[in-house]
Scaffold this motif. Structure first.
Motif, PDB file in Angstrom:
ATOM      1  N   TRP A  50       0.858  -1.184   0.000  1.00 24.60           N
ATOM      2  CA  TRP A  50       0.000   0.000   0.000  1.00 24.60           C
ATOM      3  C   TRP A  50       0.895   1.235   0.000  1.00 24.60           C
ATOM      4  O   TRP A  50       1.786   1.354   0.851  1.00 24.60           O
ATOM      5  CB  TRP A  50      -0.874   0.024   1.250  1.00 24.60           C
ATOM      6  N   TYR A  51       0.677   2.145  -0.940  1.00 28.53           N
ATOM      7  CA  TYR A  51       1.455   3.375  -0.979  1.00 28.53           C
ATOM      8  C   TYR A  51       0.519   4.569  -0.859  1.00 28.53           C
ATOM      9  O   TYR A  51      -0.591   4.564  -1.385  1.00 28.53           O
ATOM     10  CB  TYR A  51       2.296   3.460  -2.250  1.00 28.53           C
ATOM     11  N   SER A  52       0.970   5.569  -0.142  1.00 22.50           N
ATOM     12  CA  SER A  52       0.152   6.748   0.112  1.00 22.50           C
ATOM     13  C   SER A  52       0.927   8.007  -0.263  1.00 22.50           C
ATOM     14  O   SER A  52       2.107   8.147   0.086  1.00 22.50           O
ATOM     15  CB  SER A  52      -0.246   6.815   1.587  1.00 22.50           C
ATOM     16  N   ASP A  53       0.268   8.896  -0.961  1.00 21.91           N
ATOM     17  CA  ASP A  53       0.900  10.178  -1.296  1.00 21.91           C
ATOM     18  C   ASP A  53       0.264  11.329  -0.520  1.00 21.91           C
ATOM     19  O   ASP A  53       0.499  12.495  -0.827  1.00 21.91           O
ATOM     20  CB  ASP A  53       0.821  10.450  -2.803  1.00 21.91           C
ATOM     21  N   ALA A  54      -0.535  10.986   0.480  1.00 23.21           N
ATOM     22  CA  ALA A  54      -1.180  12.010   1.304  1.00 23.21           C
ATOM     23  C   ALA A  54      -0.948  11.701   2.783  1.00 23.21           C
ATOM     24  O   ALA A  54       0.015  12.169   3.371  1.00 23.21           O
ATOM     25  CB  ALA A  54      -2.673  12.074   0.990  1.00 23.21           C
ATOM     26  N   ALA A  55      -1.825  10.905   3.370  1.00 21.88           N
ATOM     27  CA  ALA A  55      -1.654  10.536   4.779  1.00 21.88           C
ATOM     28  C   ALA A  55      -0.411   9.670   4.956  1.00 21.88           C
ATOM     29  O   ALA A  55      -0.013   8.931   4.046  1.00 21.88           O
ATOM     30  CB  ALA A  55      -2.891   9.793   5.270  1.00 21.88           C
ATOM     31  N   SER A  56       0.213   9.756   6.127  1.00 14.72           N
ATOM     32  CA  SER A  56       1.462   9.041   6.383  1.00 14.72           C
ATOM     33  C   SER A  56       1.259   7.863   7.332  1.00 14.72           C
ATOM     34  O   SER A  56       0.489   7.951   8.295  1.00 14.72           O
ATOM     35  CB  SER A  56       2.506   9.997   6.983  1.00 14.72           C
ATOM     36  N   PHE A  57       1.976   6.792   7.070  1.00 12.08           N
ATOM     37  CA  PHE A  57       2.004   5.657   7.995  1.00 12.08           C
ATOM     38  C   PHE A  57       2.929   6.002   9.159  1.00 12.08           C
ATOM     39  O   PHE A  57       3.982   6.608   8.970  1.00 12.08           O
ATOM     40  CB  PHE A  57       2.530   4.400   7.297  1.00 12.08           C
ATOM     41  N   VAL A  58       2.536   5.606  10.356  1.00  6.51           N
ATOM     42  CA  VAL A  58       3.419   5.755  11.510  1.00  6.51           C
ATOM     43  C   VAL A  58       4.169   4.444  11.707  1.00  6.51           C
ATOM     44  O   VAL A  58       3.810   3.409  11.137  1.00  6.51           O
ATOM     45  CB  VAL A  58       2.630   6.106  12.790  1.00  6.51           C
ATOM     46  N   CYS A  59       5.194   4.504  12.514  1.00  5.73           N
ATOM     47  CA  CYS A  59       5.943   3.274  12.831  1.00  5.73           C
ATOM     48  C   CYS A  59       6.162   3.237  14.340  1.00  5.73           C
ATOM     49  O   CYS A  59       5.892   4.197  15.056  1.00  5.73           O
ATOM     50  CB  CYS A  59       7.277   3.246  12.086  1.00  5.73           C
ATOM     51  N   SER A  60       6.628   2.112  14.836  1.00  2.69           N
ATOM     52  CA  SER A  60       6.892   1.976  16.270  1.00  2.69           C
ATOM     53  C   SER A  60       8.039   1.003  16.473  1.00  2.69           C
ATOM     54  O   SER A  60       8.608   0.476  15.505  1.00  2.69           O
ATOM     55  CB  SER A  60       5.648   1.469  17.007  1.00  2.69           C
ATOM     56  N   ASP A  61       8.383   0.786  17.726  1.00  2.00           N
ATOM     57  CA  ASP A  61       9.459  -0.159  18.018  1.00  2.00           C
ATOM     58  C   ASP A  61       9.069  -1.590  17.667  1.00  2.00           C
ATOM     59  O   ASP A  61       9.935  -2.430  17.439  1.00  2.00           O
ATOM     60  CB  ASP A  61       9.883  -0.064  19.486  1.00  2.00           C
ATOM     61  N   TYR A  62       7.758  -1.885  17.623  1.00  5.89           N
ATOM     62  CA  TYR A  62       7.283  -3.217  17.233  1.00  5.89           C
ATOM     63  C   TYR A  62       6.135  -3.041  16.231  1.00  5.89           C
ATOM     64  O   TYR A  62       4.969  -3.000  16.618  1.00  5.89           O
ATOM     65  CB  TYR A  62       6.834  -4.014  18.458  1.00  5.89           C
ATOM     66  N   PRO A  63       6.476  -2.903  14.950  1.00  3.72           N
ATOM     67  CA  PRO A  63       5.488  -2.457  13.959  1.00  3.72           C
ATOM     68  C   PRO A  63       4.594  -3.530  13.349  1.00  3.72           C
ATOM     69  O   PRO A  63       3.741  -3.207  12.530  1.00  3.72           O
ATOM     70  CB  PRO A  63       6.389  -1.851  12.870  1.00  3.72           C
ATOM     71  N   VAL A  64       4.772  -4.787  13.706  1.00  8.80           N
ATOM     72  CA  VAL A  64       4.021  -5.847  13.038  1.00  8.80           C
ATOM     73  C   VAL A  64       2.614  -5.971  13.609  1.00  8.80           C
ATOM     74  O   VAL A  64       2.430  -6.167  14.814  1.00  8.80           O
ATOM     75  CB  VAL A  64       4.748  -7.207  13.161  1.00  8.80           C
ATOM     76  N   GLY A  65       1.609  -5.860  12.740  1.00  7.98           N
ATOM     77  CA  GLY A  65       0.214  -5.986  13.166  1.00  7.98           C
ATOM     78  C   GLY A  65      -0.276  -7.412  12.998  1.00  7.98           C
ATOM     79  O   GLY A  65      -0.948  -7.732  12.026  1.00  7.98           O
ATOM     80  N   LEU A  66       0.056  -8.259  13.959  1.00  4.70           N
ATOM     81  CA  LEU A  66      -0.223  -9.690  13.852  1.00  4.70           C
ATOM     82  C   LEU A  66      -1.006 -10.163  15.068  1.00  4.70           C
ATOM     83  O   LEU A  66      -0.584  -9.964  16.201  1.00  4.70           O
ATOM     84  CB  LEU A  66       1.101 -10.462  13.746  1.00  4.70           C
ATOM     85  N   PHE A  67      -2.158 -10.792  14.819  1.00  6.20           N
ATOM     86  CA  PHE A  67      -2.976 -11.346  15.897  1.00  6.20           C
ATOM     87  C   PHE A  67      -3.144 -12.837  15.641  1.00  6.20           C
ATOM     88  O   PHE A  67      -3.634 -13.235  14.581  1.00  6.20           O
ATOM     89  CB  PHE A  67      -4.338 -10.660  15.940  1.00  6.20           C
ATOM     90  N   TYR A  68      -2.742 -13.670  16.600  1.00  3.82           N
ATOM     91  CA  TYR A  68      -2.768 -15.113  16.375  1.00  3.82           C
ATOM     92  C   TYR A  68      -2.849 -15.867  17.703  1.00  3.82           C
ATOM     93  O   TYR A  68      -2.608 -15.305  18.769  1.00  3.82           O
ATOM     94  CB  TYR A  68      -1.518 -15.550  15.617  1.00  3.82           C
ATOM     95  N   SER A  69      -3.210 -17.139  17.596  1.00  5.38           N
ATOM     96  CA  SER A  69      -3.168 -18.036  18.754  1.00  5.38           C
ATOM     97  C   SER A  69      -2.079 -19.070  18.516  1.00  5.38           C
ATOM     98  O   SER A  69      -1.680 -19.325  17.382  1.00  5.38           O
ATOM     99  CB  SER A  69      -4.517 -18.719  18.965  1.00  5.38           C
ATOM    100  N   LEU A  70      -1.611 -19.660  19.609  1.00  4.96           N
ATOM    101  CA  LEU A  70      -0.501 -20.606  19.538  1.00  4.96           C
ATOM    102  C   LEU A  70      -0.911 -21.912  20.195  1.00  4.96           C
ATOM    103  O   LEU A  70      -1.549 -21.911  21.247  1.00  4.96           O
ATOM    104  CB  LEU A  70       0.712 -20.014  20.271  1.00  4.96           C
ATOM    105  N   SER A  71      -0.545 -23.029  19.573  1.00  6.74           N
ATOM    106  CA  SER A  71      -0.896 -24.334  20.131  1.00  6.74           C
ATOM    107  C   SER A  71       0.177 -25.350  19.765  1.00  6.74           C
ATOM    108  O   SER A  71       1.057 -25.095  18.944  1.00  6.74           O
ATOM    109  CB  SER A  71      -2.257 -24.797  19.602  1.00  6.74           C
ATOM    110  N   ALA A  72       0.086 -26.518  20.386  1.00  9.75           N
ATOM    111  CA  ALA A  72       0.998 -27.625  20.093  1.00  9.75           C
ATOM    112  C   ALA A  72       0.168 -28.857  19.766  1.00  9.75           C
ATOM    113  O   ALA A  72      -0.928 -29.042  20.305  1.00  9.75           O
ATOM    114  CB  ALA A  72       1.921 -27.896  21.283  1.00  9.75           C
ATOM    115  N   ASP A  73       0.680 -29.700  18.894  1.00 13.78           N
ATOM    116  CA  ASP A  73      -0.027 -30.917  18.503  1.00 13.78           C
ATOM    117  C   ASP A  73       0.132 -31.997  19.576  1.00 13.78           C
ATOM    118  O   ASP A  73       1.216 -32.542  19.753  1.00 13.78           O
ATOM    119  CB  ASP A  73       0.502 -31.445  17.162  1.00 13.78           C
ATOM    120  N   ASN A  74      -0.945 -32.273  20.314  1.00 11.71           N
ATOM    121  CA  ASN A  74      -0.989 -33.374  21.280  1.00 11.71           C
ATOM    122  C   ASN A  74       0.235 -33.408  22.200  1.00 11.71           C
ATOM    123  O   ASN A  74       1.014 -34.367  22.173  1.00 11.71           O
ATOM    124  CB  ASN A  74      -1.114 -34.705  20.525  1.00 11.71           C
ATOM    125  N   PRO A  75       0.439 -32.358  23.020  1.00 12.50           N
ATOM    126  CA  PRO A  75       1.634 -32.309  23.869  1.00 12.50           C
ATOM    127  C   PRO A  75       1.720 -33.419  24.916  1.00 12.50           C
ATOM    128  O   PRO A  75       2.812 -33.710  25.410  1.00 12.50           O
ATOM    129  CB  PRO A  75       1.515 -30.930  24.534  1.00 12.50           C
TER     130      PRO A  75
END
Length: 203
Positions: A109-134
């Motif tokens: 995505w590229y923008s020539d108007a509004a600006s993207f901000v950044c941070s020390d941890y910029p990844v927008g990732l939402f997930y759950s974590l599991s293990a197979d039959n621990p």
């Protein structure tokens, strides 16, 4: 694309939230394993038989099982995760994230108007974590399974460019981003920030 994917996965895995999620998964699996060994005679016998098979002398009598049960119930036996294991876990987590992203598409995505901000941890990732039959395979926690909780994942790359990983096949690899699209990325970026947020705009 491969370089972008690897960069994204490493950035995602190094998040403090990701580290906590991984450690919690390991501890939870360890707790479940200890509870099962302590309260299931069948499972206790199975574990001690495996230990004996590998040359470890473990008493498998009922008195030993009772003491084990008391120790687990009393909170004297519990799983911990050291710094080294936690650090190695970040690489395992990055690999698990990569397995999921390999089946996704990406768009810049590229923008020539509004600006993207950044941070020390910029990844927008939402997930759950599991293990197979621990319980059957305690080492499965070393190869965690990632389940995405959202259909799109975002990360700013520059003040005017962000990358979006998604599941849609007929989306071009580059798109102009309007203010709403920029706002989505910025909202998620800000929510993940730990120490700072940076922007070329004064506000």
């Amino acid at each position: 694309k491969d370089t972008l994917l690897m960069f994204f996965c490493v950035q995602a895995a190094r998040l403090p939230q990701s580290r906590k999620k991984y450690v919690a998964s390991v501890v939870d699996c360890g707790h479940a394993f200890a509870e099962e060994v302590a309260h299931s005679t069948t499972f206790f016998q199975k574990v001690t038989a495996i230990a004996a098979k590998h040359g470890m002398a473990v008493d498998s009598d009922s008195a030993t099982h009772k003491k084990l049960c008391e120790a687990v119930d009393g909170g004297h036996i519990f799983r911990t995760v050291g710094k080294t294991e936690s650090a190695i876990g970040m690489f395992r987590l990055a690999e698990a994230i990569l397995d999921v992203l390999n089946g996704m598409h990406y768009t810049l995505w590229y923008s020539d108007a509004a600006s993207f901000v950044c941070s020390d941890y910029p990844v927008g990732l939402f997930y759950s974590l599991s293990a197979d039959n621990p319980l059957e395979d305690p080492l499965s926690v070393e190869t965690p399974k990632v389940t995405m909780l959202t259909s799109s994942i975002y990360m700013p790359l520059a003040y005017n460019v962000a990358v979006v990983f998604h599941q849609s096949e007929n989306v071009p690899t580059a798109q102009h981003a309007n203010e709403r699209m920029v706002g989505i990325v910025n909202t998620i970026t800000v929510s993940h920030a730990q120490r700072f947020i940076c922007s070329i705009d004064g506000d």
